[in-house]
Write an enzyme that holds these catalytic residues in place. Structure first.
Site, PDB file in Angstrom:
ATOM      1  N   TYR A 133      55.172  64.238  34.752  1.00 50.62           N
ATOM      2  CA  TYR A 133      56.337  65.037  35.156  1.00 50.62           C
ATOM      3  C   TYR A 133      57.342  65.224  34.011  1.00 50.62           C
ATOM      4  O   TYR A 133      58.546  65.228  34.235  1.00 50.62           O
ATOM      5  CB  TYR A 133      57.009  64.410  36.395  1.00 50.62           C
ATOM      6  CG  TYR A 133      56.050  64.251  37.550  1.00 50.62           C
ATOM      7  CD1 TYR A 133      55.550  65.354  38.224  1.00 50.62           C
ATOM      8  CD2 TYR A 133      55.593  62.989  37.950  1.00 50.62           C
ATOM      9  CE1 TYR A 133      54.652  65.213  39.273  1.00 50.62           C
ATOM     10  CE2 TYR A 133      54.687  62.842  38.996  1.00 50.62           C
ATOM     11  CZ  TYR A 133      54.225  63.957  39.649  1.00 50.62           C
ATOM     12  OH  TYR A 133      53.321  63.827  40.674  1.00 50.62           O
ATOM     13  N   PRO A 160      46.087  60.373  42.999  1.00 44.26           N
ATOM     14  CA  PRO A 160      47.100  59.893  42.057  1.00 44.26           C
ATOM     15  C   PRO A 160      47.407  60.929  40.970  1.00 44.26           C
ATOM     16  O   PRO A 160      46.504  61.617  40.485  1.00 44.26           O
ATOM     17  CB  PRO A 160      46.437  58.664  41.431  1.00 44.26           C
ATOM     18  CG  PRO A 160      44.971  58.937  41.539  1.00 44.26           C
ATOM     19  CD  PRO A 160      44.790  59.707  42.825  1.00 44.26           C
ATOM     20  N   CYS A 171      73.472  72.088  26.250  1.00 44.13           N
ATOM     21  CA  CYS A 171      74.882  72.326  26.511  1.00 44.13           C
ATOM     22  C   CYS A 171      75.212  71.936  27.949  1.00 44.13           C
ATOM     23  O   CYS A 171      75.382  72.807  28.812  1.00 44.13           O
ATOM     24  CB  CYS A 171      75.168  73.797  26.259  1.00 44.13           C
ATOM     25  SG  CYS A 171      76.884  74.089  26.000  1.00 44.13           S
ATOM     26  N   GLU A 172      75.251  70.642  28.196  1.00 45.39           N
ATOM     27  CA  GLU A 172      75.507  70.128  29.534  1.00 45.39           C
ATOM     28  C   GLU A 172      75.803  68.638  29.431  1.00 45.39           C
ATOM     29  O   GLU A 172      75.033  67.900  28.811  1.00 45.39           O
ATOM     30  CB  GLU A 172      74.248  70.379  30.395  1.00 45.39           C
ATOM     31  CG  GLU A 172      74.368  69.833  31.770  1.00 45.39           C
ATOM     32  CD  GLU A 172      73.777  70.771  32.824  1.00 45.39           C
ATOM     33  OE1 GLU A 172      73.558  71.968  32.548  1.00 45.39           O
ATOM     34  OE2 GLU A 172      73.557  70.278  33.930  1.00 45.39           O
TER      35      GLU A 172
HETATM   36  N1  LLP Z   1      49.409  64.667  46.319  1.00 46.82           N
HETATM   37  C1  LLP Z   1      50.397  65.424  46.792  1.00 46.82           C
HETATM   38  C2  LLP Z   1      50.159  66.280  47.932  1.00 46.82           C
HETATM   39  C3  LLP Z   1      51.649  65.402  46.179  1.00 46.82           C
HETATM   40  O1  LLP Z   1      52.633  66.156  46.658  1.00 46.82           O
HETATM   41  C4  LLP Z   1      51.856  64.590  45.037  1.00 46.82           C
HETATM   42  C5  LLP Z   1      53.152  64.561  44.358  1.00 46.82           C
HETATM   43  C6  LLP Z   1      50.782  63.819  44.560  1.00 46.82           C
HETATM   44  C7  LLP Z   1      49.575  63.876  45.240  1.00 46.82           C
HETATM   45  C8  LLP Z   1      50.899  62.940  43.355  1.00 46.82           C
HETATM   46  O2  LLP Z   1      51.836  61.946  43.492  1.00 46.82           O
HETATM   47  P1  LLP Z   1      51.996  60.829  42.342  1.00 46.82           P
HETATM   48  O3  LLP Z   1      50.727  59.998  42.354  1.00 46.82           O
HETATM   49  O4  LLP Z   1      52.176  61.514  41.059  1.00 46.82           O
HETATM   50  O5  LLP Z   1      53.162  60.042  42.751  1.00 46.82           O
HETATM   51  N2  LLP Z   1      58.629  65.353  40.050  1.00 46.82           N
HETATM   52  C9  LLP Z   1      58.699  64.046  40.687  1.00 46.82           C
HETATM   53  C10 LLP Z   1      57.430  63.722  41.451  1.00 46.82           C
HETATM   54  C11 LLP Z   1      57.085  64.725  42.509  1.00 46.82           C
HETATM   55  C12 LLP Z   1      55.807  64.391  43.200  1.00 46.82           C
HETATM   56  C13 LLP Z   1      55.397  65.496  44.091  1.00 46.82           C
HETATM   57  N3  LLP Z   1      54.132  65.291  44.721  1.00 46.82           N
HETATM   58  C14 LLP Z   1      58.997  63.002  39.621  1.00 46.82           C
HETATM   59  O6  LLP Z   1      59.114  63.354  38.466  1.00 46.82           O
HETATM   60  O7  LLP Z   1      59.147  61.838  39.960  1.00 46.82           O
END
Ligand code: LLP
Length: 427
Positions: free
Chosen positions: A382, A283, A353-354
């Site tokens: 993020y 997570p 500026c967007e």
């Molecule tokens: N493990 C792997 C291999 C991943 O690619 C990711 C997220 C995670 C774990 C963690 O996932 P989470 O528990 O945070 O959902 N920038 C995007 C999210 C991209 C997630 C990429 N990989 C946003 O702001 O929603």
């Protein structure tokens, strides 16, 4: 209804004081809440017959202090680049508990990982296996997993889905070559092949996706067992646990879902008559999203000729990209020491500026004016990790607050930081 008095605080520290001391915009974290989330994962991802491990996906939010905190809480750590690896090592994170991910790790990054003695490398592809073969020293026995793509479509935003069949991540379980790749990895004595990794996407609200995923991976473990005799000791099911950004969302109930995932694995292993693998999860968002908020100062308000009310804050898409990128929806509260009796529906815009520089597309708030503060909630994941310097805006400080005590974990950038790497043009 929305009015927050001056006395209102973030974990015991007044917002005015925080703004004055650290400047705005400001990323604030409730440190106890991050620690509590770590413990929620550790204490609920348990099963009497299934061994388990929780890895924090550091892409959601990483600083040296965060790496130290994760170590203190007893989780492992997922890093996905040389930069995240470096930060973790500088934060004194034990290298044997690091998992190194990435779909296109460079030779340099892999060499850095080998030199740092990273515990586990997650091989993304055949090409990466060949690259590792060419650089792993003879006397090593590098622990590795292979990232597979089980072709499951989780219900989430298209940009953050990862396992559709044409995803760039991993090797498909529907390709025969993946099975032979597993045999080849396990036969090379420099590799300690421990198992499979698979991640179906992020911000998933449908709990059945996690169970479906668990069963799909286990069916593939069975196929590997039958076809290759390779032993799959561990499976890493990635992250993706959806969190509530507003009251309209219904986040994943971790206390219910985490043990049920392990039980799904247990039942599937029994049905398939295979050994029960150790189960890992990763997570990111669910550990930090709700512990974080961003504090802004209101600079001005403006009504367009068509009647749209803008509330302009001193941050922007440079510190808050998720609304522009994923149409994400956020909640916020106005902080003011005025008595405010009326409210308006605002579009919260930044100073970049967007036109797309919007933080919240529509929110009802007390009538705001310059000098008020706006606290945008659920910005712990993020946000800092996706921040940029667009328009040469400086990145905010990051402050952990714990029972009235503030700890700066990242200093506010200065103008000097912005030009630190610039090289003068010769005259
Ligand atoms: N493990 C792997 C291999 C991943 O690619 C990711 C997220 C995670 C774990 C963690 O996932 P989470 O528990 O945070 O959902 N920038 C995007 C999210 C991209 C997630 C990429 N990989 C946003 O702001 O929603």
């Amino acid at each position: 209804m929305f009015y927050l008095k001056k006395a209102n605080t973030f974990q015991g520290v007044s917002f005015q004081e925080l703004a004055q001391q650290f400047g705005t915009p400001l990323y604030l974290y409730d440190e106890q809440m991050i620690r509590a989330q770590c413990q929620t994962f550790l204490s609920n991802f348990v099963h009497p017959f299934v061994r388990s491990e929780v890895i924090y996906a550091s892409k959601a939010f990483l600083t040296k202090a965060m790496a130290t905190l994760i170590h203190q809480e007893g989780l492992s750590l997922d890093v996905v680049s040389g930069g995240e690896l470096f930060t973790a090592v500088q934060g004194k994170f034990p290298v044997n508990r690091l998992y190194f991910h990435g779909n296109n790790k460079s030779r340099k990054e892999l060499l850095e990982a080998i030199e740092a003695h990273v515990g586990t490398i997650i091989i993304d592809s055949e090409a990466e296996f060949l690259l590792l073969q060419s650089i792993l020293p003879n006397n090593t026995n590098q622990r590795v997993m292979l990232r597979i793509n089980p072709g499951i479509e989780a219900h989430t935003h298209e940009y953050i889905q990862t396992t559709k069949n044409d995803s760039k991540f991993g090797e498909s379980i529907f390709a025969d070559s993946t099975m032979s790749l597993i045999s080849r990895i396990s036969k090379d004595s420099r590799f300690d092949f421990v198992g499979l990794h698979s991640h179906i996407g992020s911000q998933i609200f449908e709990e059945s996706s996690f169970y479906e995923h668990s069963r799909a991976v286990l069916r593939y473990v069975k196929a590997i067992t039958v076809q290759t005799k390779v032993v799959v000791k561990e499976i890493n099911l990635g992250g993706g646990f959806g969190v509530e950004y507003t009251s309209a969302d219904q986040g994943i109930d971790l206390i219910e879902v985490l043990p049920k995932m392990l039980d799904t694995i247990y039942q599937a292993a029994m049905d398939l008559e295979i050994a029960i693998p150790k189960v890992l999860i990763e997570p990111g968002r669910a550990i930090v999203a709700q512990a974080g908020s961003t504090l802004y100062e209101v600079g001005s308000t403006k009504q367009t000729v068509e009647g749209k009310n803008y509330l302009m804050v001193d941050g922007s898409m440079a510190d808050h990209i998720r609304t522009a990128l994923y149409q994400a929806i956020y909640d916020a509260v106005l902080i003011s020491d005025r008595e405010i009796s009326s409210s308006s529906v605002y579009t919260v815009a930044g100073k970049a500026c967007e036109s797309g520089d919007v933080l919240i597309r529509s929110i009802q708030l007390p009538q705001a004016q310059a000098g008020d503060y706006l606290l945008v909630k659920t910005t712990g994941a993020y946000h800092y990790s996706m921040a940029s310097n667009y328009n040469r805006l400086t990145k905010p400080a990051v402050v952990f607050v714990n029972n009235g005590v503030c700890r700066v974990v990242v200093k506010k950038e200065t103008y000097a930081d912005l030009i630190r790497l610039d090289v003068d043009m010769e005259e």
